[in-house]
Write a protein that holds these residues in place. Structure first.
Motif, PDB file in Angstrom:
ATOM      1  N   ILE A   1       0.841  -1.203   0.000  1.00  0.00           N
ATOM      2  CA  ILE A   1       0.000   0.000   0.000  1.00  0.00           C
ATOM      3  C   ILE A   1       0.875   1.252   0.000  1.00  0.00           C
TER       4      ILE A   1
ATOM      5  N   GLU B   1       0.716   4.097  -2.741  1.00  0.00           N
ATOM      6  CA  GLU B   1       0.462   5.497  -2.387  1.00  0.00           C
ATOM      7  C   GLU B   1       1.552   6.411  -2.935  1.00  0.00           C
TER       8      GLU B   1
ATOM      9  N   LEU C   1      -5.641   0.774  -4.721  1.00  0.00           N
ATOM     10  CA  LEU C   1      -5.674   1.844  -3.717  1.00  0.00           C
ATOM     11  C   LEU C   1      -7.099   2.128  -3.266  1.00  0.00           C
ATOM     12  N   HIS C   2      -8.014   2.219  -4.216  1.00  0.00           N
ATOM     13  CA  HIS C   2      -9.407   2.496  -3.872  1.00  0.00           C
ATOM     14  C   HIS C   2     -10.004   1.355  -3.042  1.00  0.00           C
TER      15      HIS C   2
ATOM     16  N   SER D   1      -8.415  -0.656  -1.051  1.00  0.00           N
ATOM     17  CA  SER D   1      -7.798  -0.683   0.280  1.00  0.00           C
ATOM     18  C   SER D   1      -8.163   0.529   1.128  1.00  0.00           C
ATOM     19  N   LEU D   2      -8.249   1.691   0.504  1.00  0.00           N
ATOM     20  CA  LEU D   2      -8.503   2.937   1.219  1.00  0.00           C
ATOM     21  C   LEU D   2      -9.566   3.762   0.486  1.00  0.00           C
TER      22      LEU D   2
ATOM     23  N   GLN E   1     -11.991   5.690   1.388  1.00  0.00           N
ATOM     24  CA  GLN E   1     -12.283   7.041   1.861  1.00  0.00           C
ATOM     25  C   GLN E   1     -11.218   8.034   1.401  1.00  0.00           C
ATOM     26  N   ARG E   2     -10.043   7.532   1.088  1.00  0.00           N
ATOM     27  CA  ARG E   2      -8.929   8.405   0.731  1.00  0.00           C
ATOM     28  C   ARG E   2      -8.703   8.524  -0.776  1.00  0.00           C
ATOM     29  N   TYR E   3      -9.004   7.446  -1.501  1.00  0.00           N
ATOM     30  CA  TYR E   3      -8.721   7.425  -2.935  1.00  0.00           C
ATOM     31  C   TYR E   3      -9.994   7.140  -3.727  1.00  0.00           C
TER      32      TYR E   3
END
Length: 77
Positions: free
Chosen positions: A9, A13, A48-49, A51-52, A54-56
């Motif tokens: 990750i 990132e 990325l989306h 896994s995260l 809310q961020r990506y």
């Protein structure tokens, strides 16, 4: 391929801006969504989306945004 392990990750990132730039370039060059979905940048943005979320943003959302931006740039004022 010498190093075929999946990216961490943190590595994903670190490459986020490069993946977005690659996706933006593919959209600007007029590639189809089907072709773009087979690229490393799409795969990495999806990871990325996933896994995260809310961020990506999802790569689908980024694709639509870049497509709208491309259309707006080509429209005469």
């Amino acid at each position: 391929m010498a190093d075929s392990r999946p990216l961490s990750i943190g590595e994903l990132e670190a490459g986020f801006s490069a993946y977005c730039q690659a996706l933006r370039r593919l959209v600007a060059d007029g590639h189809s969504i089907e072709r773009i979905e087979r690229t490393h940048c799409w795969h990495n943005l999806s990871a990325l989306h996933s896994s995260l979320p809310q961020r990506y943003r999802s790569p689908e959302d980024l694709y639509r945004r870049y497509l709208r931006a491309r259309a707006a740039e080509s429209t005469p004022e």
